[in-house]
Design a protein around this motif. Structure first.
Motif, PDB file in Angstrom:
ATOM      1  N   TYR A 237       0.830  -1.201   0.000  1.00 32.52           N
ATOM      2  CA  TYR A 237       0.000   0.000   0.000  1.00 32.52           C
ATOM      3  C   TYR A 237       0.868   1.256   0.000  1.00 32.52           C
ATOM      4  CZ  TYR A 237      -4.471  -2.371   0.984  1.00 32.52           C
ATOM      5  OH  TYR A 237      -5.608  -3.122   0.915  1.00 32.52           O
ATOM      6  N   GLU A 238       1.907   1.250   0.826  1.00 36.21           N
ATOM      7  CA  GLU A 238       2.777   2.429   0.901  1.00 36.21           C
ATOM      8  C   GLU A 238       3.486   2.681  -0.426  1.00 36.21           C
ATOM      9  OE1 GLU A 238       6.352   4.308   3.630  1.00 36.21           O
ATOM     10  OE2 GLU A 238       5.545   2.349   4.157  1.00 36.21           O
ATOM     11  N   GLU A 239       3.923   1.631  -1.077  1.00 37.33           N
ATOM     12  CA  GLU A 239       4.622   1.777  -2.363  1.00 37.33           C
ATOM     13  C   GLU A 239       3.757   2.449  -3.423  1.00 37.33           C
ATOM     14  OE1 GLU A 239       6.235  -1.903  -3.742  1.00 37.33           O
ATOM     15  OE2 GLU A 239       7.457  -2.160  -1.947  1.00 37.33           O
ATOM     16  N   VAL A 240       2.454   2.174  -3.397  1.00 35.56           N
ATOM     17  CA  VAL A 240       1.570   2.759  -4.406  1.00 35.56           C
ATOM     18  C   VAL A 240       0.889   4.031  -3.908  1.00 35.56           C
ATOM     19  CG1 VAL A 240       1.197   0.578  -5.608  1.00 35.56           C
ATOM     20  CG2 VAL A 240      -0.401   1.287  -3.808  1.00 35.56           C
TER      21      VAL A 240
ATOM     22  N   ALA B 282      -3.211   5.748   3.847  1.00 32.49           N
ATOM     23  CA  ALA B 282      -4.247   5.491   4.855  1.00 32.49           C
ATOM     24  C   ALA B 282      -4.423   3.986   5.073  1.00 32.49           C
ATOM     25  CB  ALA B 282      -5.566   6.129   4.450  1.00 32.49           C
ATOM     26  N   GLU B 283      -4.442   3.241   3.971  1.00 38.29           N
ATOM     27  CA  GLU B 283      -4.582   1.791   4.088  1.00 38.29           C
ATOM     28  C   GLU B 283      -3.339   1.169   4.725  1.00 38.29           C
ATOM     29  OE1 GLU B 283      -5.327   3.490   1.317  1.00 38.29           O
ATOM     30  OE2 GLU B 283      -7.124   2.688   0.373  1.00 38.29           O
ATOM     31  N   ALA B 284      -2.172   1.694   4.389  1.00 31.71           N
ATOM     32  CA  ALA B 284      -0.924   1.197   4.984  1.00 31.71           C
ATOM     33  C   ALA B 284      -0.942   1.414   6.492  1.00 31.71           C
ATOM     34  CB  ALA B 284       0.277   1.886   4.358  1.00 31.71           C
ATOM     35  N   GLU B 285      -1.396   2.581   6.915  1.00 26.85           N
ATOM     36  CA  GLU B 285      -1.465   2.870   8.350  1.00 26.85           C
ATOM     37  C   GLU B 285      -2.429   1.917   9.053  1.00 26.85           C
ATOM     38  OE1 GLU B 285      -2.429   6.430  11.522  1.00 26.85           O
ATOM     39  OE2 GLU B 285      -2.893   6.739   9.397  1.00 26.85           O
ATOM     40  N   VAL B 286      -3.566   1.649   8.450  1.00 26.33           N
ATOM     41  CA  VAL B 286      -4.542   0.730   9.050  1.00 26.33           C
ATOM     42  C   VAL B 286      -3.900  -0.635   9.277  1.00 26.33           C
ATOM     43  CG1 VAL B 286      -6.668  -0.576   8.582  1.00 26.33           C
ATOM     44  CG2 VAL B 286      -6.590   1.897   8.182  1.00 26.33           C
ATOM     45  N   GLU B 287      -3.201  -1.126   8.281  1.00 29.51           N
ATOM     46  CA  GLU B 287      -2.574  -2.453   8.407  1.00 29.51           C
ATOM     47  C   GLU B 287      -1.479  -2.457   9.470  1.00 29.51           C
ATOM     48  OE1 GLU B 287      -3.878  -5.047   7.102  1.00 29.51           O
ATOM     49  OE2 GLU B 287      -5.279  -3.924   5.872  1.00 29.51           O
ATOM     50  N   LEU B 288      -0.657  -1.419   9.500  1.00 34.03           N
ATOM     51  CA  LEU B 288       0.434  -1.368  10.480  1.00 34.03           C
ATOM     52  C   LEU B 288      -0.105  -1.201  11.900  1.00 34.03           C
ATOM     53  CD1 LEU B 288       3.033   0.718   8.481  1.00 34.03           C
ATOM     54  CD2 LEU B 288       3.193  -1.699   9.123  1.00 34.03           C
ATOM     55  N   ARG B 289      -1.150  -0.420  12.045  1.00 35.15           N
ATOM     56  CA  ARG B 289      -1.764  -0.284  13.379  1.00 35.15           C
ATOM     57  C   ARG B 289      -2.358  -1.624  13.823  1.00 35.15           C
ATOM     58  NH1 ARG B 289      -1.705   4.117  15.999  1.00 35.15           N
ATOM     59  NH2 ARG B 289      -3.310   3.421  17.432  1.00 35.15           N
ATOM     60  N   TRP B 290      -2.953  -2.352  12.884  1.00 28.66           N
ATOM     61  CA  TRP B 290      -3.517  -3.655  13.218  1.00 28.66           C
ATOM     62  C   TRP B 290      -2.412  -4.577  13.711  1.00 28.66           C
ATOM     63  CZ3 TRP B 290      -3.078  -8.774  12.446  1.00 28.66           C
ATOM     64  CH2 TRP B 290      -4.148  -9.565  12.844  1.00 28.66           C
ATOM     65  N   VAL B 291      -1.275  -4.584  13.021  1.00 28.23           N
ATOM     66  CA  VAL B 291      -0.149  -5.437  13.413  1.00 28.23           C
ATOM     67  C   VAL B 291       0.314  -5.087  14.823  1.00 28.23           C
ATOM     68  CG1 VAL B 291       2.277  -5.960  12.931  1.00 28.23           C
ATOM     69  CG2 VAL B 291       0.622  -5.909  11.064  1.00 28.23           C
TER      70      VAL B 291
ATOM     71  N   HIS C 190       7.399  -5.447  20.654  1.00 30.39           N
ATOM     72  CA  HIS C 190       7.874  -4.129  20.224  1.00 30.39           C
ATOM     73  C   HIS C 190       8.024  -3.995  18.710  1.00 30.39           C
ATOM     74  CE1 HIS C 190      11.699  -6.288  20.258  1.00 30.39           C
ATOM     75  NE2 HIS C 190      12.149  -5.347  19.477  1.00 30.39           N
ATOM     76  N   ALA C 191       8.163  -5.089  17.987  1.00 31.21           N
ATOM     77  CA  ALA C 191       8.424  -5.013  16.546  1.00 31.21           C
ATOM     78  C   ALA C 191       7.308  -4.291  15.783  1.00 31.21           C
ATOM     79  CB  ALA C 191       8.632  -6.409  15.968  1.00 31.21           C
ATOM     80  N   GLY C 192       6.071  -4.559  16.121  1.00 31.38           N
ATOM     81  CA  GLY C 192       4.953  -3.904  15.447  1.00 31.38           C
ATOM     82  C   GLY C 192       4.940  -2.405  15.686  1.00 31.38           C
ATOM     83  N   TRP C 193       5.237  -2.008  16.923  1.00 32.24           N
ATOM     84  CA  TRP C 193       5.264  -0.584  17.248  1.00 32.24           C
ATOM     85  C   TRP C 193       6.437   0.107  16.559  1.00 32.24           C
ATOM     86  CZ3 TRP C 193       0.878   1.002  18.833  1.00 32.24           C
ATOM     87  CH2 TRP C 193       0.062   0.177  19.592  1.00 32.24           C
ATOM     88  N   GLN C 194       7.572  -0.576  16.455  1.00 33.29           N
ATOM     89  CA  GLN C 194       8.718   0.004  15.745  1.00 33.29           C
ATOM     90  C   GLN C 194       8.401   0.181  14.267  1.00 33.29           C
ATOM     91  OE1 GLN C 194      11.811  -2.807  16.721  1.00 33.29           O
ATOM     92  NE2 GLN C 194      12.745  -1.370  18.153  1.00 33.29           N
ATOM     93  N   ARG C 195       7.768  -0.801  13.680  1.00 34.47           N
ATOM     94  CA  ARG C 195       7.393  -0.720  12.268  1.00 34.47           C
ATOM     95  C   ARG C 195       6.452   0.463  12.032  1.00 34.47           C
ATOM     96  NH1 ARG C 195       6.226  -6.104  11.772  1.00 34.47           N
ATOM     97  NH2 ARG C 195       8.349  -6.641  11.323  1.00 34.47           N
ATOM     98  N   LEU C 196       5.496   0.640  12.930  1.00 30.26           N
ATOM     99  CA  LEU C 196       4.561   1.752  12.828  1.00 30.26           C
ATOM    100  C   LEU C 196       5.297   3.085  13.001  1.00 30.26           C
ATOM    101  CD1 LEU C 196       1.595   2.618  12.536  1.00 30.26           C
ATOM    102  CD2 LEU C 196       1.389   2.401  15.027  1.00 30.26           C
ATOM    103  N   ALA C 197       6.225   3.157  13.931  1.00 24.27           N
ATOM    104  CA  ALA C 197       6.999   4.388  14.146  1.00 24.27           C
ATOM    105  C   ALA C 197       7.809   4.749  12.906  1.00 24.27           C
ATOM    106  CB  ALA C 197       7.922   4.224  15.357  1.00 24.27           C
ATOM    107  N   ARG C 198       8.440   3.767  12.272  1.00 25.00           N
ATOM    108  CA  ARG C 198       9.213   4.042  11.051  1.00 25.00           C
ATOM    109  C   ARG C 198       8.311   4.523   9.920  1.00 25.00           C
ATOM    110  NH1 ARG C 198      11.976  -0.740  12.677  1.00 25.00           N
ATOM    111  NH2 ARG C 198      10.858  -1.902  11.088  1.00 25.00           N
ATOM    112  N   PHE C 199       7.112   3.956   9.822  1.00 21.75           N
ATOM    113  CA  PHE C 199       6.154   4.410   8.813  1.00 21.75           C
ATOM    114  C   PHE C 199       5.811   5.880   9.046  1.00 21.75           C
ATOM    115  CE2 PHE C 199       1.635   5.284   7.983  1.00 21.75           C
ATOM    116  CZ  PHE C 199       1.632   5.183   6.592  1.00 21.75           C
ATOM    117  N   TYR C 200       5.524   6.230  10.293  1.00 17.90           N
ATOM    118  CA  TYR C 200       5.192   7.616  10.599  1.00 17.90           C
ATOM    119  C   TYR C 200       6.370   8.548  10.301  1.00 17.90           C
ATOM    120  CZ  TYR C 200       0.814   6.281  12.920  1.00 17.90           C
ATOM    121  OH  TYR C 200      -0.445   5.817  13.202  1.00 17.90           O
TER     122      TYR C 200
END
Length: 79
Positions: free
Chosen positions: A9-12, A16-25, A33-43
């Motif tokens: 989603y982020e590549e294209v 918004a959809e990418a954020e939904v998926e990362l927040r779900w993870v 902590h890995a999911g929260w780190q991934r979300l932080a890097r996205f932000y």
């Protein structure tokens, strides 16, 4: 799977959809902590500094303190 979907989603440009998926993870396993780190890097990549700091703090809180590292002494050199 959701992390990979978020990357796609982020590549294209569907951020918004990418954020939904990362927040779900992150929220599916809030004690990892890995999911929260991934979300932080996205932000960070998307310029959302305040959200990135909050997610990074959550990752640090979940990870707990880093253990002390014990290094072995170096062997004597053969000159």
């Amino acid at each position: 799977v959701r992390s990979h979907l978020a990357e796609c989603y982020e590549e294209v440009g569907r951020l918004a959809e990418a954020e939904v998926e990362l927040r779900w993870v992150a929220e599916a396993q809030p004690d990892r902590h890995a999911g929260w780190q991934r979300l932080a890097r996205f932000y960070e990549r998307t310029g959302r500094r305040r959200d990135a700091l909050a997610a990074a703090q959550r990752a640090r809180a979940v990870a707990g303190p880093r253990p002390e590292r014990a290094l072995r002494p170096l062997l004597p050199s053969r000159d």
